[in-house]
Design an enzyme around this catalytic site. Sequence first.
Site, PDB file in Angstrom:
ATOM      1  N   GLY A  48       0.864  -1.179   0.000  1.00  0.00           N
ATOM      2  CA  GLY A  48       0.000   0.000   0.000  1.00  0.00           C
ATOM      3  C   GLY A  48       0.900   1.228   0.000  1.00  0.00           C
ATOM      4  N   ALA A  49       0.610   2.170  -0.887  1.00  0.00           N
ATOM      5  CA  ALA A  49       1.547   3.273  -1.123  1.00  0.00           C
ATOM      6  C   ALA A  49       1.934   4.056   0.148  1.00  0.00           C
ATOM      7  CB  ALA A  49       0.980   4.197  -2.196  1.00  0.00           C
ATOM      8  N   ARG A  82      10.483  -0.964  -4.237  1.00  0.00           N
ATOM      9  CA  ARG A  82       9.374  -0.994  -5.206  1.00  0.00           C
ATOM     10  C   ARG A  82       9.377   0.350  -5.934  1.00  0.00           C
ATOM     11  NH1 ARG A  82       3.694  -3.195  -3.260  1.00  0.00           N
ATOM     12  NH2 ARG A  82       3.548  -3.765  -5.455  1.00  0.00           N
ATOM     13  N   ASP A 227      -1.195   4.858  -6.353  1.00  0.00           N
ATOM     14  CA  ASP A 227       0.216   4.679  -6.000  1.00  0.00           C
ATOM     15  C   ASP A 227       1.058   5.869  -6.435  1.00  0.00           C
ATOM     16  OD1 ASP A 227      -0.877   1.805  -5.949  1.00  0.00           O
ATOM     17  OD2 ASP A 227       1.054   1.748  -4.919  1.00  0.00           O
ATOM     18  N   LYS A 238      -3.332  -0.148  -8.752  1.00  0.00           N
ATOM     19  CA  LYS A 238      -3.330  -1.609  -8.939  1.00  0.00           C
ATOM     20  C   LYS A 238      -3.871  -2.010 -10.306  1.00  0.00           C
ATOM     21  CE  LYS A 238      -1.989  -4.099  -6.812  1.00  0.00           C
ATOM     22  NZ  LYS A 238      -0.583  -4.489  -7.083  1.00  0.00           N
TER      23      LYS A 238
HETATM   24  O1  MRU Z   1       0.794  -3.896  -4.780  1.00  0.00           O
HETATM   25  P1  MRU Z   1       0.102  -3.220  -3.626  1.00  0.00           P
HETATM   26  O2  MRU Z   1      -0.756  -4.133  -2.837  1.00  0.00           O
HETATM   27  O3  MRU Z   1       1.072  -2.425  -2.775  1.00  0.00           O
HETATM   28  O4  MRU Z   1      -0.858  -2.182  -4.347  1.00  0.00           O
HETATM   29  C1  MRU Z   1      -1.610  -1.299  -3.560  1.00  0.00           C
HETATM   30  C2  MRU Z   1      -2.518  -0.458  -4.370  1.00  0.00           C
HETATM   31  O5  MRU Z   1      -2.522  -0.484  -5.578  1.00  0.00           O
HETATM   32  C3  MRU Z   1      -3.366   0.507  -3.632  1.00  0.00           C
HETATM   33  O6  MRU Z   1      -4.536   0.767  -4.351  1.00  0.00           O
HETATM   34  C4  MRU Z   1      -2.595   1.818  -3.457  1.00  0.00           C
HETATM   35  O7  MRU Z   1      -1.341   1.596  -2.900  1.00  0.00           O
HETATM   36  C5  MRU Z   1      -3.332   2.793  -2.654  1.00  0.00           C
HETATM   37  S1  MRU Z   1      -3.482   2.225  -1.012  1.00  0.00           S
HETATM   38  C6  MRU Z   1      -3.817   3.292   0.094  1.00  0.00           C
END
Ligand code: MRU
Length: 341
Positions: A48-49, A82, A227, A238
Amino acid sequence: MSVEQALRFDGDALWALDQTRLPWQETELALRSADDVADAIRRLCIRGAPLIGVAAGYGVALALARDPAGLELACETLRRARPTAVNLAHAVARVRAAVLGAPPGEQAAAALAQAQAIDAEEQAASAELARHGAQLLSGTGRILTHCNTGMLAAPGRGTALAVIAELAQRGSLELVLATESRPLLQGARLTVWELVRLKIAHQLLVDSAAPGLIAAGDVDAVIVGCDRVAANGDVANKVGTYALALAAAAAEIPFVVAGPTSTIDPSCPTGAQIEIEERGEEEVRTVVTGGEPGRWELTLPGTRCRNPAFDLTPAPLVTALVTERGVARPAQGDSVLGLLP
Ligand code: MRU
């Protein structure tokens, strides 16, 4: 054991709820170095970002507490963990600047203070953006969301899921439709786990069912996290988000993106400059097994796969961008940059 926070720092270690084990097991990992934190981010134990930004801040602080000479290596290791969520690079840069600005002997304390400040700011941002989002979507009954954007993805209550929780508290919400979010099933494993804890009525969908249900009139609004948001309002989120945005536009329902301003990257003019993380092929060929360590094969071993973790949604498809500093609507160009402090 029931863990109430995705991350907590106890002075010696960063404790992270291991999200690869959810929803079957609630176990914490003790992370004691920048390498430990980077590894947990790469493996999506922490994800999660906003949350990976906060974790990376503590990762730099852990490195400084061990050896002030390790600053640059720690920053580089964490930044590379990442590539897509800009919160990671932003947090590392902030903690690094605080360290470089502190007198020798006070650098470790400066790193920790900055990491804690980022954590506190993100918690406050979550509460504020939930309020703005619930005002914007006031009266919404059936809402669809993708991936996981709750307390597992950002400090506090999260981003898009924080808006959903606020709508539920205000009483209008009837149903949340949550997508599985293949290949790593953040929706099926994590969003469902959170919705159960929040006692919000929900149904789980396979990703490919969502556009058809939107077209059929079964959804009043779509809300997702982000993100990275480029200066022109293009959104990286995502993989699968773009299809939802297209479906929402065709059905003329709101497609709302929620995230703190730490997710906006003014140095990226458009989405084309955002690096989209490509993950391993094994994640597509297999699926996690419930409760047991291991994965089930979904196809023939060795089948070649493509695994972009994110996709880009062009700004014109975004009805509104909800942040802690208010709502950009339309979410394009100056209205997005105008939200930055
Ligand atoms: O690969 P992830 O699980 O880190 O991807 C997360 C997402 O795409 C979320 O939608 C994004 O980080 C926003 S979360 C507050």
